[in-house]
Write an enzyme that holds these catalytic residues in place. Structure first.
Site, short mmCIF file in Angstrom:
data_model
loop_
_atom_site.label_atom_id
_atom_site.label_comp_id
_atom_site.label_asym_id
_atom_site.label_seq_id
_atom_site.Cartn_x
_atom_site.Cartn_y
_atom_site.Cartn_z
N GLN A 52 0.83 -1.20 0.00
CA GLN A 52 0.00 0.00 0.00
C GLN A 52 0.87 1.26 0.00
O GLN A 52 0.36 2.37 -0.11
CB GLN A 52 -0.89 0.00 1.24
CG GLN A 52 -1.77 -1.23 1.36
CD GLN A 52 -2.40 -1.36 2.73
OE1 GLN A 52 -3.24 -0.56 3.10
NE2 GLN A 52 -2.00 -2.37 3.49
N ASN A 53 2.18 1.07 0.15
CA ASN A 53 3.09 2.21 0.30
C ASN A 53 3.52 2.76 -1.06
O ASN A 53 3.63 2.02 -2.04
CB ASN A 53 4.32 1.79 1.11
CG ASN A 53 3.95 1.28 2.49
OD1 ASN A 53 2.95 1.71 3.06
ND2 ASN A 53 4.72 0.35 3.02
N ILE A 54 3.78 4.06 -1.07
CA ILE A 54 4.15 4.73 -2.32
C ILE A 54 5.61 5.17 -2.32
O ILE A 54 6.06 5.90 -3.19
CB ILE A 54 3.25 5.96 -2.56
CG1 ILE A 54 3.39 7.00 -1.44
CG2 ILE A 54 1.79 5.53 -2.72
CD1 ILE A 54 2.66 8.30 -1.70
N HIS A 89 -1.12 1.55 -4.80
CA HIS A 89 -1.41 2.99 -4.75
C HIS A 89 -0.52 3.81 -5.66
O HIS A 89 -0.59 5.04 -5.63
CB HIS A 89 -1.20 3.52 -3.32
CG HIS A 89 -2.01 2.80 -2.30
ND1 HIS A 89 -1.68 2.81 -0.97
CD2 HIS A 89 -3.12 2.07 -2.43
CE1 HIS A 89 -2.57 2.09 -0.31
NE2 HIS A 89 -3.45 1.63 -1.18
N CYS A 136 0.85 13.12 -16.41
CA CYS A 136 0.47 14.39 -17.00
C CYS A 136 -1.05 14.53 -17.03
O CYS A 136 -1.75 13.62 -17.47
CB CYS A 136 1.04 14.51 -18.42
SG CYS A 136 0.59 16.08 -19.23
N CYS A 185 -1.74 14.97 -21.29
CA CYS A 185 -1.54 13.87 -22.23
C CYS A 185 -1.60 12.50 -21.57
O CYS A 185 -1.67 11.48 -22.26
CB CYS A 185 -0.21 14.03 -22.98
SG CYS A 185 1.26 13.74 -21.96
N SER A 226 -2.63 -1.64 9.33
CA SER A 226 -3.66 -1.57 10.37
C SER A 226 -4.88 -2.42 10.08
O SER A 226 -5.72 -2.63 10.95
CB SER A 226 -4.10 -0.11 10.54
OG SER A 226 -4.64 0.39 9.33
N MET A 230 2.83 -3.72 15.14
CA MET A 230 3.13 -3.18 16.46
C MET A 230 1.97 -3.33 17.43
O MET A 230 2.12 -3.18 18.63
CB MET A 230 3.51 -1.70 16.34
CG MET A 230 4.86 -1.46 15.70
SD MET A 230 6.23 -2.09 16.68
CE MET A 230 6.16 -0.98 18.09
N GLU A 231 0.78 -3.60 16.90
CA GLU A 231 -0.39 -3.69 17.77
C GLU A 231 -1.41 -4.65 17.18
O GLU A 231 -1.30 -5.08 16.02
CB GLU A 231 -1.03 -2.30 17.92
CG GLU A 231 -1.37 -1.65 16.60
CD GLU A 231 -1.71 -0.17 16.73
OE1 GLU A 231 -2.31 0.37 15.80
OE2 GLU A 231 -1.35 0.44 17.75
#
Length: 359
Positions: free
Chosen positions: A189-191, A207, A215, A218, A300, A325-326
């Protein structure tokens, strides 16, 4: 046991669909009152993730509405519950050793360990705006200078950071298992391209990438790692709340370099109200159908449609291991859960197993 519910798929009106399909280059004026992000959140849109449900392959929808809230049934609860997930690393390692096709679904948490802000939760602001106030076609149409300042700030940060041990463990695992005739595919999901920087080859960036531009005239998509991306953005983009907008003239913002074009560029990422690329979703669907082990890393599990991916896999009996982490809303639908930094746990989890042999 949960039975298959009758589907009631959200299908927006033609006018609403057309509004969401409006691109920033279409020339429409969007006033300050535009609140696309707030509206779309009610229909399961999130920053850099969500398009309407009908863009998801039908198999995903039909298998997953059982485990998710549908727009037509807000009281529906997750029914893909299992026994409390195991945190036994030895047991996970046995499953890992037998897996032939591993899918890794990664989210912002793994990049946060490299020092990148997630722009979520308390303090998740750039100046006085939340990311979802800026990551929309409406925001870009209304104030492209502000949006480009925000993305310039993020580009500069992402160029400075390095992949952490979690990224490196995934890349090393992919290269090692490839020699054994086994496959690892990363669906991220990271860009930020940190997986690529770590050496991962098989990757679906659902993503898009902050280091690609599109552009608005075009439509050409191009890689762009320039720093700064244009002279007018040099030194701009400071995140402090008291910083004033640079108000850069639109003709000074990043422009297309294609012959006879010169159109305004935008980041090639998926914004609120935009559909994910159907061809990428089809690839995701194929990978999920083939995998015999799924890892959910630093996400998450509340942002759709990506939050559907692992529960779909788990629903057909494939082991899913969550590294986070959770606890997340999906934790109890998975076989394994390992709580802690991905950079600490993944190197152990993905290290060569004693039974591994190179074919």
């Amino acid at each position: 046991m949960c039975g298959a519910p009758r589907l009631s798929v959200f299908r927006p009106s033609a006018r609403a669909a057309a509004a969401r399909e409006t691109r920033e280059g279409a020339g429409s004026e969007v006033g300050k009152e535009a609140r696309g992000a707030a509206y779309l959140k009610n229909y399961y849109y999130k920053e850099n993730l969500m398009g309407p449900f009908q863009t998801v392959p039908s198999r995903l929808i039909s298998q997953l509405y059982c485990g998710l809230k549908s727009p037509a049934a807000k009281g529906t609860k997750i029914c893909l519950t299992m026994a409390r997930p195991s945190s036994n690393m030895a047991n996970f390692r046995e499953v890992f050793a037998k897996a032939k096709h591993i899918v890794v679904i990664s989210g912002a948490g793994i990049s946060a360990e490299s020092g990148l802000p997630t722009f979520r939760g308390a303090g998740g602001y750039w100046r006085k705006w939340k990311a979802q106030d800026l990551a929309t076609p409406q925001a870009f149409a209304y104030n492209p200078s502000r949006v480009w300042e925000f993305y310039h700030y993020r580009r500069e940060m992402m160029q400075r950071v390095e992949p952490n041990p979690g990224h490196l463990a995934i890349a090393e695992c992919e290269a090692r298992l490839h020699k054994q005739g086994r496959r690892v595919m990363v669906i991220t999901q990271n860009i930020d391209e940190l997986h690529r920087k770590a050496g991962t080859k098989n990757i679906l960036e659902i993503h898009g990438s902050i280091f690609k531009t599109r552009c608005t005239s075009c439509g050409v998509v191009a890689e762009n790692h320039k720093s700064p991306i244009c002279p007018a953005l040099s030194g701009k983009g400071a995140p402090d709340p008291e910083t004033q907008d640079a108000t850069i003239p639109v003709e000074k913002l990043p422009r297309c370099e294609e012959a006879a074009c010169g159109g305004l560029l935008r980041p090639h990422v998926v914004w609120f109200g935009e559909n994910l690329d159907p061809s990428i979703l089809e690839e995701v669907d194929r990978e999920l159908a083939l995998c015999d082990l799924c890892l959910v890393v630093g996400t998450s599990s509340v942002v759709y449609p990506a939050a559907m991916f692992a529960p779909q896999v788990s629903a057909r009996g494939v082991p899913v291991a969550e590294f986070n982490m959770e606890i997340t809303p999906a934790t109890n639908t998975f076989r394994f859960h390992f709580q802690g930094p991905c950079g600490k746990i993944l190197p152990e989890a993905l290290a060569p197993h004693e039974t591994e042999t190179v074919s």
